[in-house]
Scaffold this motif. Structure first.
Motif, PDB file in Angstrom:
ATOM      1  N   ARG A   8       0.870  -1.173   0.000  1.00 28.51           N
ATOM      2  CA  ARG A   8       0.000   0.000   0.000  1.00 28.51           C
ATOM      3  C   ARG A   8       0.903   1.218   0.000  1.00 28.51           C
ATOM      4  NH1 ARG A   8      -3.096  -0.238   5.582  1.00 28.51           N
ATOM      5  NH2 ARG A   8      -3.993   1.630   4.717  1.00 28.51           N
ATOM      6  N   PRO A   9       0.398   2.383  -0.400  1.00 27.37           N
ATOM      7  CA  PRO A   9       1.214   3.593  -0.397  1.00 27.37           C
ATOM      8  C   PRO A   9       1.797   3.865   0.976  1.00 27.37           C
ATOM      9  CG  PRO A   9      -0.800   3.934  -1.637  1.00 27.37           C
ATOM     10  CD  PRO A   9      -0.941   2.596  -0.954  1.00 27.37           C
ATOM     11  N   SER A  10       3.072   4.240   1.001  1.00 30.22           N
ATOM     12  CA  SER A  10       3.730   4.524   2.267  1.00 30.22           C
ATOM     13  C   SER A  10       4.936   5.406   2.022  1.00 30.22           C
ATOM     14  CB  SER A  10       4.166   3.208   2.937  1.00 30.22           C
ATOM     15  OG  SER A  10       5.062   3.459   3.978  1.00 30.22           O
ATOM     16  N   PRO A 151      -5.484  -2.348  -0.984  1.00 31.29           N
ATOM     17  CA  PRO A 151      -4.224  -2.459  -0.237  1.00 31.29           C
ATOM     18  C   PRO A 151      -4.150  -3.833   0.421  1.00 31.29           C
ATOM     19  CG  PRO A 151      -5.331  -0.396   0.249  1.00 31.29           C
ATOM     20  CD  PRO A 151      -6.320  -1.231  -0.511  1.00 31.29           C
ATOM     21  N   VAL A 152      -2.974  -4.431   0.384  1.00 34.46           N
ATOM     22  CA  VAL A 152      -2.799  -5.790   0.889  1.00 34.46           C
ATOM     23  C   VAL A 152      -1.666  -5.831   1.898  1.00 34.46           C
ATOM     24  CG1 VAL A 152      -2.140  -8.158   0.265  1.00 34.46           C
ATOM     25  CG2 VAL A 152      -3.683  -6.868  -1.212  1.00 34.46           C
ATOM     26  N   SER A 153      -1.838  -6.597   2.960  1.00 32.60           N
ATOM     27  CA  SER A 153      -0.743  -6.853   3.895  1.00 32.60           C
ATOM     28  C   SER A 153      -0.737  -8.332   4.237  1.00 32.60           C
ATOM     29  CB  SER A 153      -0.879  -5.999   5.164  1.00 32.60           C
ATOM     30  OG  SER A 153      -2.124  -6.205   5.784  1.00 32.60           O
ATOM     31  N   LEU A 154       0.388  -8.797   4.739  1.00 40.26           N
ATOM     32  CA  LEU A 154       0.567 -10.228   4.973  1.00 40.26           C
ATOM     33  C   LEU A 154       1.268 -10.487   6.290  1.00 40.26           C
ATOM     34  CD1 LEU A 154       0.639 -13.218   3.867  1.00 40.26           C
ATOM     35  CD2 LEU A 154       2.881 -12.652   2.941  1.00 40.26           C
ATOM     36  N   SER A 155       0.744 -11.453   7.049  1.00 42.09           N
ATOM     37  CA  SER A 155       1.401 -11.937   8.265  1.00 42.09           C
ATOM     38  C   SER A 155       1.541 -13.449   8.166  1.00 42.09           C
ATOM     39  CB  SER A 155       0.583 -11.588   9.513  1.00 42.09           C
ATOM     40  OG  SER A 155       0.428 -10.200   9.674  1.00 42.09           O
ATOM     41  N   LEU A 156       2.755 -13.945   8.376  1.00 47.21           N
ATOM     42  CA  LEU A 156       3.005 -15.380   8.404  1.00 47.21           C
ATOM     43  C   LEU A 156       3.133 -15.838   9.854  1.00 47.21           C
ATOM     44  CD1 LEU A 156       5.643 -16.079   5.593  1.00 47.21           C
ATOM     45  CD2 LEU A 156       3.201 -16.568   5.553  1.00 47.21           C
ATOM     46  N   VAL A 157       2.410 -16.898  10.213  1.00 48.23           N
ATOM     47  CA  VAL A 157       2.410 -17.412  11.582  1.00 48.23           C
ATOM     48  C   VAL A 157       2.632 -18.918  11.542  1.00 48.23           C
ATOM     49  CG1 VAL A 157       1.031 -17.745  13.677  1.00 48.23           C
ATOM     50  CG2 VAL A 157       0.880 -15.588  12.416  1.00 48.23           C
ATOM     51  N   ASN A 158       3.462 -19.406  12.434  1.00 49.86           N
ATOM     52  CA  ASN A 158       3.717 -20.837  12.527  1.00 49.86           C
ATOM     53  C   ASN A 158       2.521 -21.515  13.203  1.00 49.86           C
ATOM     54  OD1 ASN A 158       4.721 -23.451  13.028  1.00 49.86           O
ATOM     55  ND2 ASN A 158       6.812 -22.680  13.291  1.00 49.86           N
ATOM     56  N   PHE A 159       1.878 -22.461  12.512  1.00 48.42           N
ATOM     57  CA  PHE A 159       0.704 -23.102  13.094  1.00 48.42           C
ATOM     58  C   PHE A 159       1.059 -23.875  14.363  1.00 48.42           C
ATOM     59  CE2 PHE A 159       2.035 -26.911  10.719  1.00 48.42           C
ATOM     60  CZ  PHE A 159       1.750 -27.921  11.621  1.00 48.42           C
TER      61      PHE A 159
END
Length: 436
Positions: A8-10, A151-159
């Protein structure tokens, strides 16, 4: 740097026009610069997303008040060097349809549950998916007015962090499954199919989250329409929103219980059972509900399944269904248009009389999310051989379960379910699957 990666714009973004060109070099050569400049701020460091870096579940926050938090589970179960090609393609299709149908004004926050082995592969998958969408949309902008992607954001989490919150809960499912007769659902033996009931204890900084299957959904509407269902949920006492399982699966599972205790459980309607392909988790309400949390112990899990006289075979979906029998007030009935399943597994001579009562949701024009699960499009593809008239129902014959605009990859679904290789053959003008 935070691993909540935004597209996203920043003011911090350093993606220049030349960087965008390098990402899209093969696709934008014939497109005037002015037409793809708006995406220069959109392509935030893709290399960061591709890094596969984890963050703690407790640190996952919504990027804005109006963002939609969307959870997926993506794990390389076979530990191969790359994600299965068909699985990756179908996951890209799900993500692509979701984003292209979404409003450009509503931020979308993807929360991906995976493991250490798969995290880099998942990051690579997300990068390739987003890059392809962006490049395709750049070209489309050239000839017509086009709304931009959200706008897109991503979070990776260990299951593993999630399953560690209640190992006894996860373990008891394994015990049931080890003692159960084989159901060709070996994938549900994995622990990550039994962790959804305690997302609220893990994602402690989130209020709400959608969670859905990653590889077999076809979005026909803006995901905001699904997220808006939280408003209806909040008008009830429910903590979770979930739609019906469009099959007589739980009628069959509860046959012994209903023989001993005749009831409406498992019958078409309110108590026909749930399908967890699309779920609304009101995490804050889940945390506050004493009733809900009282059923998360090992003893309560066992008590539920003993009471209703069936064993779990499809992961925590069975637990949600059993808890829904016990405490229906905890669940908001998500309209079936948001999880319209296509499987014809139970359309057979044995269940033909009542299959339509379970399976039919609405005409395809009104469907919001198609869930391309199970088997089909012919009875024989589901193991129901002989004269097709013995198995096919009236609504099937009338065309209510087929849509010319739907392309279902039955070969992949069958291979995933049965672990066998298949081939596509033409039969009566239709593509069907056969054992190779």
């Amino acid at each position: 740097m935070s691993v909540l990666h935004h597209l996203r714009p920043s003011n911090q973004i350093r993606i220049t026009e030349s960087r965008l060109k390098s990402v899209l070099v093969n696709q934008v050569k014939s497109v005037p610069v002015k037409n793809y400049l708006p995406y220069a701020d959109y392509v935030q460091p893709l290399q960061l997303i591709g890094s596969g870096e984890f963050m703690l579940a407790s640190q996952v926050v919504s990027p804005s008040d109006d963002a939609i938090n969307v959870g997926f589970l993506i794990v390389n179960r076979k530990k191969t060097p790359e994600l299965d090609a068909e699985f990756a393609r179908r996951t890209r299709d799900t993500l692509t349809h979701l984003l292209l149908e979404a409003s450009s004004s509503t931020p979308i926050h993807f929360i991906i549950l995976t493991d250490t082995f798969s995290s880099g592969q998942v990051g690579k998958l997300m990068v390739s998916t987003l890059s392809k969408i962006l490049s395709t949309e750049v070209i489309r902008i050239h000839n017509r007015k086009k709304k931009y992607l959200p706008p897109v954001s991503l979070s990776l989490v260990n299951f593993k962090e999630v399953s560690a919150k209640n190992r006894e809960f996860v373990a008891v499912f394994s015990e049931f499954e080890e003692n159960a007769i084989s159901t060709n659902n070996e994938k549900y033996h994995e622990e990550f199919f039994n962790i959804a009931p305690f997302y609220h204890k893990t994602f402690t900084s989130l209020e709400k989250m959608l969670f859905m299957d990653c590889f077999d959904l076809d979005f026909k509407a803006d995901i905001k329409e699904l997220n808006d269902q939280f408003k209806n949920l909040e008008n009830t006492s429910a903590v979770i929103g979930i739609g019906p399982d469009l099959s007589p699966h739980y009628r069959i599972a509860l046959s012994k219980y209903n023989k001993d205790h005749p009831s409406e459980l498992g019958q078409p309607g309110r108590f026909q059972g749930f399908n967890s392909g699309v779920v609304l988790f009101h995490l804050e309400r889940m945390r506050q509900s004493d009733v809900y949390n009282s059923f998360l112990s090992r003893e309560k899990v066992i008590d539920l399944f003993v009471k209703y006289q069936f064993s779990p075979t499809v992961g925590d979906q069975d637990w949600f269904t059993a808890l829904g029998f016990e405490h229906p007030e905890l669940f908001y009935n998500l309209p079936c248009q948001f999880n319209t399943q296509t499987s014809l597994q139970y359309m057979s001579s044995e269940h033909k009389e009542y299959f339509d009562d379970y399976h039919f949701c609405d005409v395809f024009q009104n469907v919001k999310i198609l869930h391309l699960n199970g088997c089909g499009p012919l009875p024989s593809n589901c193991g129901h051989y002989g004269d097709p008239d013995l198995h096919t129902t009236q609504l099937y014959l009338d065309g209510y379960y087929a849509d010319a605009n739907i392309v279902v990859d039955w070969t992949f679904l069958a291979g995933l379910k049965r672990g066998k290789k298949h081939k596509i053959v033409k039969l009566m003008g239709r593509e069907v699957i056969m054992d190779a």
